[in-house]
Design an enzyme around this catalytic site. Sequence first.
Site, PDB file in Angstrom:
ATOM      1  N   SER A   1       0.827  -1.206   0.000  1.00 28.13           N
ATOM      2  CA  SER A   1       0.000   0.000   0.000  1.00 28.13           C
ATOM      3  C   SER A   1       0.863   1.259   0.000  1.00 28.13           C
ATOM      4  O   SER A   1       1.996   1.255   0.491  1.00 28.13           O
ATOM      5  CB  SER A   1      -0.904   0.031   1.239  1.00 28.13           C
ATOM      6  OG  SER A   1      -1.629  -1.169   1.365  1.00 28.13           O
TER       7      SER A   1
HETATM    8  N1  SAH Z   1      -0.661  -4.919   4.369  1.00 29.50           N
HETATM    9  C1  SAH Z   1       0.049  -5.137   3.128  1.00 29.50           C
HETATM   10  C2  SAH Z   1      -0.757  -4.749   1.902  1.00 29.50           C
HETATM   11  C3  SAH Z   1      -1.468  -5.902   1.468  1.00 29.50           C
HETATM   12  S1  SAH Z   1      -2.407  -5.956   0.003  1.00 29.50           S
HETATM   13  C4  SAH Z   1       1.401  -4.459   3.104  1.00 29.50           C
HETATM   14  O1  SAH Z   1       1.698  -3.705   4.039  1.00 29.50           O
HETATM   15  O2  SAH Z   1       2.164  -4.718   2.179  1.00 29.50           O
HETATM   16  C5  SAH Z   1      -3.645  -7.086   0.615  1.00 29.50           C
HETATM   17  C6  SAH Z   1      -3.176  -8.470   0.955  1.00 29.50           C
HETATM   18  O3  SAH Z   1      -4.310  -9.187   1.434  1.00 29.50           O
HETATM   19  C7  SAH Z   1      -2.632  -9.269  -0.230  1.00 29.50           C
HETATM   20  O4  SAH Z   1      -1.346  -9.727   0.057  1.00 29.50           O
HETATM   21  C8  SAH Z   1      -3.625 -10.414  -0.367  1.00 29.50           C
HETATM   22  O5  SAH Z   1      -3.031 -11.625  -0.791  1.00 29.50           O
HETATM   23  C9  SAH Z   1      -4.176 -10.534   1.039  1.00 29.50           C
HETATM   24  N2  SAH Z   1      -5.475 -11.184   1.155  1.00 29.50           N
HETATM   25  C10 SAH Z   1      -6.572 -11.067   0.351  1.00 29.50           C
HETATM   26  N3  SAH Z   1      -7.585 -11.826   0.814  1.00 29.50           N
HETATM   27  C11 SAH Z   1      -7.133 -12.450   1.946  1.00 29.50           C
HETATM   28  C12 SAH Z   1      -7.708 -13.376   2.871  1.00 29.50           C
HETATM   29  N4  SAH Z   1      -8.948 -13.836   2.751  1.00 29.50           N
HETATM   30  N5  SAH Z   1      -6.940 -13.787   3.908  1.00 29.50           N
HETATM   31  C13 SAH Z   1      -5.674 -13.352   4.064  1.00 29.50           C
HETATM   32  N6  SAH Z   1      -5.069 -12.492   3.212  1.00 29.50           N
HETATM   33  C14 SAH Z   1      -5.794 -12.046   2.168  1.00 29.50           C
END
Ligand code: SAH
Length: 212
Positions: free
Chosen positions: A60
Amino acid sequence: MSPASRKIRLIMELRRNGLTDTRVLGTMELMPREVFAPESFRDQAYENATLPIGCHQTLSAPIVVGLMTQALELGERMKVLEIGTGSGYQAAILSRLCRRVYTIERYRDLLKEAERRFAKLGITNITSKVGDGTLGWREQAPFERIIVTAAATDVPPVLAGQLAVGGVMLVPIDDGAGDPRLLRVRRSERGLDTEDLGEMRFVPLVPDTAPE
Ligand code: SAH
């Protein structure tokens, strides 16, 4: 421009965009975001931009991480659950501002990379696992804070159930009908109160874990 002056420019940009909490700003200034960026994007680590991290997922933008962290109203003794570890950057920021972070990611490869970064930075108060974050982390519940970093279509009921009384949960909602919104949900003795914090766009929250 040197990395140090890029960093100062970013911190000033964050301030201009509503990030006023000095503890959050201080933590972001100290955390090396380049460690969480893929090799080929390291020189953009201090741009206020989203970066690709593989598996079609993103790290993000700093302003999103900053404003979400600020909106979470963290206390240093709190236990926090994050859904969507991704690169691990958001979890690393949280880990400096609370007692312990539990974080769940559906892609094993992303989680392994994030764990390697936590170890490299000497961060020891993050516990992580591969799984479907919409199910939360029952063994560790309740949590004083929950932060979902992928957009759900509605507030995940299991997560709301794992929020402590007095707790706060941030969850981006994108139901396809209008603009994606960031919601702040508070649990009181009476139930849940929801506040709309404005427009914010995220990759989707996908129920179920990713195939191996
Ligand atoms: N917090 C992260 C940004 C993540 S983007 C950072 O600081 O880099 C969102 C993330 O959520 C992705 O990696 C995606 O794979 C994950 N995601 C999506 N659905 C999910 C679920 N049901 N359970 C766990 N992770 C999930």
